[in-house]
Design a protein around this motif. Structure first.
Motif, PDB file in Angstrom:
ATOM      1  N   PHE A  57       0.841  -1.196   0.000  1.00 11.30           N
ATOM      2  CA  PHE A  57       0.000   0.000   0.000  1.00 11.30           C
ATOM      3  C   PHE A  57       0.877   1.246   0.000  1.00 11.30           C
ATOM      4  N   GLU A  58       1.901   1.277   0.846  1.00 13.24           N
ATOM      5  CA  GLU A  58       2.777   2.446   0.906  1.00 13.24           C
ATOM      6  C   GLU A  58       3.477   2.677  -0.423  1.00 13.24           C
ATOM      7  N   VAL A  59       3.985   1.625  -1.020  1.00 13.56           N
ATOM      8  CA  VAL A  59       4.678   1.760  -2.300  1.00 13.56           C
ATOM      9  C   VAL A  59       3.739   2.337  -3.359  1.00 13.56           C
ATOM     10  N   VAL A  60       2.538   1.788  -3.442  1.00 10.55           N
ATOM     11  CA  VAL A  60       1.582   2.238  -4.459  1.00 10.55           C
ATOM     12  C   VAL A  60       1.163   3.684  -4.208  1.00 10.55           C
ATOM     13  N   MET A  61       0.874   4.023  -2.955  1.00  9.76           N
ATOM     14  CA  MET A  61       0.422   5.387  -2.691  1.00  9.76           C
ATOM     15  C   MET A  61       1.542   6.395  -2.890  1.00  9.76           C
ATOM     16  N   ARG A  62       2.766   6.024  -2.528  1.00  6.31           N
ATOM     17  CA  ARG A  62       3.882   6.928  -2.805  1.00  6.31           C
ATOM     18  C   ARG A  62       3.990   7.205  -4.307  1.00  6.31           C
ATOM     19  N   SER A  63       3.837   6.175  -5.111  1.00  2.79           N
ATOM     20  CA  SER A  63       3.904   6.371  -6.556  1.00  2.79           C
ATOM     21  C   SER A  63       2.762   7.257  -7.037  1.00  2.79           C
ATOM     22  N   ASN A  64       1.610   7.149  -6.384  1.00  2.00           N
ATOM     23  CA  ASN A  64       0.473   7.979  -6.763  1.00  2.00           C
ATOM     24  C   ASN A  64       0.631   9.429  -6.313  1.00  2.00           C
ATOM     25  N   ILE A  65       1.359   9.658  -5.235  1.00  2.00           N
ATOM     26  CA  ILE A  65       1.666  11.038  -4.835  1.00  2.00           C
ATOM     27  C   ILE A  65       2.572  11.681  -5.882  1.00  2.00           C
ATOM     28  N   VAL A  66       3.578  10.952  -6.319  1.00  2.00           N
ATOM     29  CA  VAL A  66       4.471  11.475  -7.365  1.00  2.00           C
ATOM     30  C   VAL A  66       3.674  11.762  -8.632  1.00  2.00           C
ATOM     31  N   ALA A  67       2.782  10.845  -9.009  1.00  2.00           N
ATOM     32  CA  ALA A  67       1.965  11.042 -10.207  1.00  2.00           C
ATOM     33  C   ALA A  67       1.058  12.257 -10.047  1.00  2.00           C
ATOM     34  N   ALA A  68       0.513  12.446  -8.842  1.00  2.00           N
ATOM     35  CA  ALA A  68      -0.350  13.601  -8.593  1.00  2.00           C
ATOM     36  C   ALA A  68       0.433  14.900  -8.714  1.00  2.00           C
ATOM     37  N   ALA A  69       1.675  14.908  -8.246  1.00  2.00           N
ATOM     38  CA  ALA A  69       2.508  16.107  -8.358  1.00  2.00           C
ATOM     39  C   ALA A  69       2.773  16.458  -9.818  1.00  2.00           C
ATOM     40  N   LEU A  70       3.081  15.461 -10.614  1.00  2.00           N
ATOM     41  CA  LEU A  70       3.319  15.703 -12.040  1.00  2.00           C
ATOM     42  C   LEU A  70       2.042  16.151 -12.741  1.00  2.00           C
ATOM     43  N   ALA A  71       0.903  15.571 -12.326  1.00  2.00           N
ATOM     44  CA  ALA A  71      -0.369  15.969 -12.911  1.00  2.00           C
ATOM     45  C   ALA A  71      -0.726  17.402 -12.541  1.00  2.00           C
ATOM     46  N   MET A  72      -0.418  17.810 -11.309  1.00  2.00           N
ATOM     47  CA  MET A  72      -0.687  19.193 -10.921  1.00  2.00           C
ATOM     48  C   MET A  72       0.212  20.145 -11.691  1.00  2.00           C
ATOM     49  N   ARG A  73       1.451  19.767 -11.857  1.00  2.00           N
ATOM     50  CA  ARG A  73       2.378  20.596 -12.632  1.00  2.00           C
ATOM     51  C   ARG A  73       1.827  20.880 -14.020  1.00  2.00           C
ATOM     52  N   ASP A  74       1.173  19.891 -14.609  1.00  2.00           N
ATOM     53  CA  ASP A  74       0.686  20.008 -15.986  1.00  2.00           C
ATOM     54  C   ASP A  74      -0.778  20.425 -16.081  1.00  2.00           C
ATOM     55  N   SER A  75      -1.424  20.692 -14.931  1.00  2.00           N
ATOM     56  CA  SER A  75      -2.871  20.920 -14.920  1.00  2.00           C
ATOM     57  C   SER A  75      -3.276  22.324 -15.337  1.00  2.00           C
ATOM     58  N   GLY A  76      -2.347  23.265 -15.235  1.00  2.00           N
ATOM     59  CA  GLY A  76      -2.696  24.661 -15.484  1.00  2.00           C
ATOM     60  C   GLY A  76      -3.183  25.390 -14.251  1.00  2.00           C
TER      61      GLY A  76
ATOM     62  N   SER B  69     -10.824  15.467  -8.684  1.00  2.00           N
ATOM     63  CA  SER B  69     -10.405  15.211 -10.061  1.00  2.00           C
ATOM     64  C   SER B  69     -10.525  16.454 -10.927  1.00  2.00           C
ATOM     65  N   ASP B  70     -11.532  17.290 -10.650  1.00  2.00           N
ATOM     66  CA  ASP B  70     -11.739  18.487 -11.472  1.00  2.00           C
ATOM     67  C   ASP B  70     -10.560  19.444 -11.391  1.00  2.00           C
ATOM     68  N   ILE B  71      -9.890  19.472 -10.251  1.00  2.00           N
ATOM     69  CA  ILE B  71      -8.732  20.360 -10.109  1.00  2.00           C
ATOM     70  C   ILE B  71      -7.653  20.011 -11.126  1.00  2.00           C
ATOM     71  N   PHE B  72      -7.538  18.743 -11.422  1.00  2.00           N
ATOM     72  CA  PHE B  72      -6.513  18.293 -12.364  1.00  2.00           C
ATOM     73  C   PHE B  72      -7.002  18.323 -13.815  1.00  2.00           C
ATOM     74  N   ILE B  73      -8.332  18.372 -13.987  1.00  3.07           N
ATOM     75  CA  ILE B  73      -8.908  18.423 -15.330  1.00  3.07           C
ATOM     76  C   ILE B  73      -9.086  19.866 -15.799  1.00  3.07           C
ATOM     77  N   ASN B  74      -9.610  20.713 -14.898  1.00  2.00           N
ATOM     78  CA  ASN B  74      -9.879  22.119 -15.215  1.00  2.00           C
ATOM     79  C   ASN B  74      -9.016  23.030 -14.360  1.00  2.00           C
ATOM     80  N   GLY B  75      -7.730  22.752 -14.356  1.00  2.00           N
ATOM     81  CA  GLY B  75      -6.809  23.470 -13.490  1.00  2.00           C
ATOM     82  C   GLY B  75      -6.809  24.975 -13.666  1.00  2.00           C
ATOM     83  N   LYS B  76      -7.078  25.466 -14.850  1.00  2.00           N
ATOM     84  CA  LYS B  76      -7.041  26.910 -15.101  1.00  2.00           C
ATOM     85  C   LYS B  76      -8.125  27.656 -14.337  1.00  2.00           C
ATOM     86  N   LYS B  77      -9.107  26.932 -13.819  1.00  2.00           N
ATOM     87  CA  LYS B  77     -10.156  27.554 -13.013  1.00  2.00           C
ATOM     88  C   LYS B  77      -9.751  27.687 -11.550  1.00  2.00           C
ATOM     89  N   TYR B  78      -8.551  27.237 -11.213  1.00  2.00           N
ATOM     90  CA  TYR B  78      -8.117  27.186  -9.823  1.00  2.00           C
ATOM     91  C   TYR B  78      -6.845  27.995  -9.597  1.00  2.00           C
TER      92      TYR B  78
END
Length: 258
Positions: free
Chosen positions: A48-67, A104-113
């Motif tokens: 669980f820790e390994v998977v969630m850590r990988s998902n935190i990294v993925a979330a950071a990259l997704a936020m970087r690219d979200s606008g 999820s919307d924060i990462f989809i419609n990031g320019k609204k945030y």
């Protein structure tokens, strides 16, 4: 080093490890090779820790690219379809909206945030939890979300360690003690460790610790002599406790369970 039921183990001894992605395996190996000791009562907790850590990294990259933009609390903005902006610059989940859809919307419609870096950390944590435990349980656990600075739902279990190895998914803080008084938002930067020496900070972007320090040093008061610096503290979810969410489809307060 990792321990399961009190015994040191290698990742090859953990059932299910070979089914992980290459990125997750790399994170698992970093945990095993860390100078810190990580204790688990079951292989499930480690995975669980390994998977969630990988998902935190993925979330950071997704936020970087979200606008999604950087904004102080005064200027914070959100998509009113999912969130109600509070008087102090927080985002409160609207009635009837599913928490999973709103995050999820924060990462989809990031320019609204627009929000500052501490709120960004909480958002990335929530996104990682969502990807780790799934929509149904996330919506059950996190109904009534408020996004504001370090405020977080009690089921988002977060701990601080005073020192240790920085690992992918960990939150680090670079303090800027002589920041310009007119820009208190640059008193420091919260960062997600992406692995391989790279970090993501909302408002700064991706780079090394040295590059983040260089950015913050340009935000100091005139005549400042004290450089921004990386603090020793590490913030991370309490993965052992939160791993139980994948086993028990009910809301629970887990303090003292493990």
């Amino acid at each position: 080093m990792i321990f399961v039921n009190g015994y040191p183990v290698n990742t090859s001894q953990i059932s299910g490890f070979n089914s992980l992605t290459s990125t997750q395996k790399q994170i698992g190996e970093k945990l095993k090779n860390s100078r810190e000791s990580f204790y688990y009562t079951s292989p499930h907790q480690f995975l669980f820790e390994v998977v969630m850590r990988s998902n935190i990294v993925a979330a950071a990259l997704a936020m970087r690219d979200s606008g999604a933009g950087f904004a102080t609390f005064v200027n914070a903005r959100c998509n009113p379809q999912y969130w109600r902006r509070t008087a102090y610059g927080g985002f409160l989940l609207r009635s009837g909206v599913r928490p999973s859809d709103a995050i999820s919307d924060i990462f989809i419609n990031g320019k609204k945030y627009g929000f500052e870096c501490t709120t960004a950390i909480m958002i990335m944590f929530y996104k990682a939890v969502l990807e780790t435990i799934g929509t149904r349980m996330f919506d059950q656990l996190f109904n009534g979300l408020l996004l504001y600075s370090t405020e977080h739902d009690e089921d988002l279990q977060i701990i601080q360690v005073s020192s240790g190895d920085s690992l992918p998914g960990d939150v680090r803080y670079v303090k800027n003690p002589e920041h310009h008084p007119n820009t208190p938002q640059w008193q420091g930067e919260n960062l997600i460790d992406l692995g391989n020496g790279q970090f993501f900070g909302h408002g700064i972007g991706t780079g090394t610790i040295g590059e983040v320090i260089d950015v913050l040093n340009k935000k100091r008061m005139p005549g400042a002599t004290v450089s921004a610096f990386l603090t020793s503290e590490i913030i991370r979810p309490n993965y052992r406790l939160m791993s139980e969410y994948t086993r028990h489809p009910i809301r629970r307060l887990l303090a003292g369970v493990i």
